[in-house]
Structure formats: C-alpha cells, structure tokens
Design an enzyme around this catalytic site. Structure first.
Site, short mmCIF file in Angstrom:
data_model
loop_
_atom_site.label_atom_id
_atom_site.label_comp_id
_atom_site.label_asym_id
_atom_site.label_seq_id
_atom_site.Cartn_x
_atom_site.Cartn_y
_atom_site.Cartn_z
N GLU A 390 56.14 -3.12 112.21
CA GLU A 390 57.53 -2.88 112.62
C GLU A 390 57.71 -3.08 114.12
O GLU A 390 58.72 -3.63 114.57
CB GLU A 390 57.98 -1.47 112.21
CG GLU A 390 58.01 -1.24 110.71
CD GLU A 390 58.79 -2.30 109.94
OE1 GLU A 390 59.70 -2.93 110.52
OE2 GLU A 390 58.49 -2.53 108.77
N HIS A 482 59.68 -12.25 103.03
CA HIS A 482 58.43 -11.52 102.84
C HIS A 482 57.42 -12.33 102.03
O HIS A 482 56.23 -12.02 102.01
CB HIS A 482 58.69 -10.18 102.15
CG HIS A 482 59.52 -9.25 102.97
ND1 HIS A 482 60.89 -9.25 102.91
CD2 HIS A 482 59.18 -8.31 103.89
CE1 HIS A 482 61.37 -8.34 103.74
NE2 HIS A 482 60.36 -7.76 104.35
#
Length: 586
Positions: A390, A482
């Site tokens: 992140e 993803h």
C-alpha cells in the site's frame, strides 16, 4: 513535549544517508523545492525543443511534480498541453543536474497529431481542434456521479479537469504483419492515437455504506457521454506484540503522560506532524491517533470481531501497521535515500480497523494515507508485505503516477507488489542497512493474512492463482489490474532470482531460448534499484509493458554500464514474459 522512544528509536531514526561501496552512487538527492525562476528555466528548455519535435506554438508544458533524483539530480515531470489544456497521458520526465540543466528526457507521445506543427497530423479535426467545452464541469460531475454514486456519500468534494483525451489503438509493426495473434510479442505492437476527445476527467471519492467507491471518469465535454472509467481504489484484496512478527520495536511519543502512536523520527508535516497510526473504529474516516497509558501495545492475536478497538486485542492491528510503516520508511531511506512516500519526507499515516470485518486494505489519494481492514475471510490485513504494497502505491502516485487502468494499471499494481516483497526482505533481516537482503521474503503476496495459507498472488508464477497470466499477450490490457500485474511480477522475480531450465518447474519460461537456458538473476538489491530508478525517473503515466522494458534497460545501463550483466538480465527477464527478444548472457 516530552518524547520517549522504544528500543530502536535512536538507531533506526538516525541512520545515515551516506552510503558506502557500490550503492553510494545510487542514493537519492536531498529534497529541493523548485523556485518559480527554476521552474521557468525548465519550461524554457522544454519549449526550445518544440520545433525539433515537430510541434507548433500551441503546444506547451505544465510542471506537475518535482522530486529528488540520484547523484545530486532532481526530477521534474511536465504534462504536455495544447492551447493550455493538458493532453491526458502525455508528459515529459526530465532529469536536471545541479545547475538546473536537462540531462535526460523520457516522454510519452500522445500529442503529436494535434495542431499545425511539423509532426504529421490527422487532418482538419486535429489541426483545428477546439478546446472550448459545450457543457460545464458541474454537468460532467453529475454525469460521472450518475454512473457510480447512487446512494453514496462524498468523502471529498468531486472535481473535474478539462483535458484532451487521446483515444488509443494498437497497430502491428510491419515486421509482425503476418504473425498469428497468439505468437505476438509486446514489441510487435505500438500504441497510436486514433482520435482526440475534449473531455473532463472527473475524480469522485465516495463511500456507499461502509465501502469506499473511488473512481476516475472521463466524460465528453461535447455532449456528456461516458468515454472511459476506472476504479481508483488501490488495494490488495514501544514494544508491540505483533500478530505476524512477535514482539517488535515501535516508536511512540509521550505527551502529557499518555503514549501516542506517533513516530516523530520519521516524516514531517502531514496530518499529524509525523508518521502515525489512527483508529478508524469501524468507520470510513481515519479517526484519532492511538493513545495508551503504557508503552506496551497489543496482544499479538487476531482482532475479535465486535470487541474493543482500543484494548490490547484492538491495539494489535495498530502494532502491525506501525511496524510495517517504520520498515517501509527505513527501507526507502536507508537503501535509496528516498524519504517517505513523496521523496520530500512528508509524513503519512495508516488507519486501522476500517469498516466492519473489512476484507481489504487500500491506499487513498485524497489523504495520501492507508486504510487497513480487520478481515472476515482473511486475518487482519496488516502483514508486512501488505503494508509495503500500500505504501508502494504512495510512491508511484508521487512519481510516475501510472494510470490505474490497462497495462499501466497492471504495472502500478506490480510496483506495489514489488515494494511489498522488498520491504518484507528488509524487515525480516532486522530493518537496518544500506542494501536490500537477498533473502527473507517469500515471493508471494498475502500468505500471512490468508486463513487457508493460500497467497493472494504468486510473484514467480502468477497463473497459480487461476486468473493471472504468466506472460504478456494482447488480452492483457482488458484484465483487472490485479491480474495484469502478473507478468511484470514474474519479470521481477526472474531479474532478481533467475529462472529454471526445467520445463516442469514453476520457474521456467518457454520464451527464454538463448544461452544459458536458465537466466541468471542479479539479486534483489540491484533488481529493486533498477526498478525504482525506472519508475521514478523514466516511466510516464501511460507507460505500458513495452515501454517499461525499454526504460528498465535504460535504467540498468545508467546504473551499471551499457554492456553490464545487469542490463542483459533486464532484457532476458522481460523476454521471459514475452516482451522483447531473448539475448545470450555475456
């Protein structure tokens, strides 16, 4: 203020920026804010190049980002404009020496057909392209909200930017005219502008119930129809007792007899003045900074749903987050000289316990911060590789800002997966030192948070998840980011670790046809330095796999030499995922 640190406060907070040995020349420069005069000088240098590039007087530049480069350099990103309006995905990344002179320029070509310059044009519609919108920005915002925002609440005001949006198509190079689709290599195609649309880029950051709904939407400025849209939710699906790492040292601040989870040795400014962990307490906003009467935090156990978020069990998620934040910060600073997410040492924070039983973690561009869920199908999402992932989004957002859609979106996600693995290796080795350890990470994402032990993603063979491809193909740009990240993740594994010549191995690539059959890796430290340099000083927002390969080769040559084994390894690693041709090792 009375400040007290735990265990490694002095040693971790004060590690020197001066490297020794071969890494010394690869450290980032100290942050330097550009003056108005310096910016004007950069723009003048860029504008002086217009004629040579076949561009007319209507073409211009707009500086968007400035951050440190290597060896005393600074990096400036300049968006391309036409009649004062930004051309989406078209920009120049320039490296400046200490005197402010351009020493290199990396750019994307998505403006060349506009106007009356020397570049070939697309006819009257492009020559006479008007930048006067037929609808207002409010109308565009309303149109965007209608597609994503039913029963949703804004967490930041929506905004719309007038842009020129190039509609792209892929065309084959003449050398690949007769190739079957399944045999195409990424370098057999090139992206070209099909047409231009005057449009609004609308940013909406909303929540629906307790779920974040973040979108960027491209709306026609002529008639308000939807042109394109993509999700901007960038996710991974004292002494603290960490859930995943045992007792770990964390930095806190003592204020009026209370310990706050604020680390004032890392980062400055920002929302809390330094790096911090907050308690969202099952909400969608960050909440307040964690406070405790003692400087021992957490119980090392999975959060019990419905329990207190402030007792020892509730504190564990905050311990996970702080340890991940500290190690990510230290890895970037100690090995590269890069400070915080933006290179300018601006403090960020992580909010724990977001939403209820939330099976996700995400980076938010509204606060340049992270949110971590407690999990329902997963355990708490604060494992070291997830935190590193992140925070990696924050670094990319501050530099290349790879558009979160298509191939560039896959590269954006891969950049974060790479960052997560590097942080994991660094943390497991003690979180100190000026090089990245060769071992310590597991080359899978999210194994610790999985209740079944099954990772979210496999770096070395992405297809083990059942969806991600192992290599580039023409269908890659249509996948969720993803999954389209998979081939680049595999490239990075091969670059660092090498491959296998055994066709039955998970580490084998049929595209490696030169000698030796098993390519040789260059180690995690060198692989990451090449990737970081390319991402921060060469990639543009529209970089695709082919462009990434070319700029990674440039970065390797600049760091290690034109004929270096490292540059050869980059070529082979990309060849292993069907991007470019394989070469013999030197």
């Amino acid at each position: 203020m009375n400040t007290r640190k735990t265990l490694l406060a002095a040693s971790l907070g004060a590690l020197p920026l001066i490297a020794c040995g071969p890494a010394a020349a690869q450290m980032m420069s100290a942050p330097v804010a550009q003056t108005a005069q310096a910016k004007a000088a950069v723009l003048a240098q860029l504008q002086a190049r217009r004629a040579a590039n076949g561009l007319g007087a209507s073409h211009g530049y707009m500086i968007t980002v400035q951050h440190p480069g290597m060896q005393g350099t600074q990096v400036v990103r300049a968006a391309h404009t036409y009649k004062g309006v930004r051309v989406f995905g078209s920009e120049s990344v320039v490296v400046l020496d200490k005197a402010g002179h351009i020493v290199s320029e990396s750019d994307s070509h998505r403006r060349d057909f506009l106007g009356k310059g020397g570049a070939k044009n697309m006819g009257a519609p492009a020559i006479d392209f008007s930048v006067k919108p037929a609808i207002s920005s409010k109308t565009a915002i309303d149109a965007a909200i209608a597609t994503v925002g039913s029963n949703s609440t804004h967490i930041s005001p929506p905004n719309a930017e007038l842009i020129i949006y190039p509609l792209m198509r892929s065309e084959r190079l003449p050398s690949a005219a007769g190739k079957p689709e399944a045999e195409l290599n990424a370098l057999d195609l090139q992206e070209v502008v099909d047409s231009y649309e005057l449009a609004y880029l609308v940013h909406t950051r909303m929540v629906k119930g307790d779920q974040p709904v973040y979108f960027d939407t491209v709306v026609s400025a002529r008639d308000g129809h939807l042109i394109d849209q993509w999700s901007m939710l960038q996710t991974v699906v004292g002494v603290g007792k960490s859930q995943y790492n045992g007792d770990v040292p964390i930095n806190t601040t003592l204020v009026n007899g209370q310990y706050k989870m604020i680390d004032d040795t890392r980062g400055t400014g920002g929302t809390f003045g330094a790096m911090a962990i907050t308690n969202a307490n099952h909400g969608t906003s960050a909440g307040s900074v964690y406070v405790n009467s003692t400087n021992e935090w957490g119980d090392g156990k999975q959060y019990v749903s419905g329990g207190s978020t402030t007792d020892a069990n509730g504190q564990t998620a905050a311990v996970n987050a702080m340890w991940g934040l500290m190690n990510t910060y230290d890895m970037l600073k100690n090995t590269l000289g890069w400070q915080s997410l933006d290179g300018h040492n601006t403090a960020t924070y992580i909010a724990a316990h977001v939403n209820n039983n939330y099976d996700n973690a995400y980076y938010s561009d509204t606060c340049r911060c992270m949110f971590i869920g407690d999990g329902r199908s997963f355990y708490s999402l604060g494992s070291i590789d997830v935190i590193g992932h992140e925070m990696g989004h924050g670094v990319t957002a501050a530099t290349s800002n790879l558009t979160y859609s298509g191939e560039s979106g896959g590269l954006n996600e891969s950049a974060s997966d790479i960052n997560g693995e590097v942080v994991e290796a660094y943390a497991r080795a003690g979180g100190q030192g000026e090089t990245i350890p060769a071992t310590g990470n597991d080359w899978v994402m999210g194994k610790e948070i999985s209740k079944t032990g099954t990772p979210l993603r496999w770096m070395y063979k992405p297809s083990k998840d059942g969806t991600s491809p192992d290599a580039w193909s023409t269908t890659l740009k249509r996948l969720d980011v993803h999954y389209s990240s998979g081939p680049n993740n595999r490239m990075f594994y091969f670059l660092a670790q090498g491959s296998s010549a055994d066709a039955a191995s998970d580490y084998y690539s049929k595209f490696l046809v030169k000698s030796p059959a098993a390519m040789t890796g260059i180690g995690l430290d060198k692989a990451y330095r090449i990737w970081f340099k390319a991402n921060t000083t060469k990639f543009t927002a529209s970089t695709n796999y082919a462009d990434a390969r070319n700029k990674m080769i440039e970065a390797a040559k600049e760091l290690y030499g034109k004929q270096s084994k490292e540059a050869t390894a980059v070529q082979r690693a990309y060849a292993a995922i069907n991007v470019g041709e394989d070469v013999d090792e030197l």
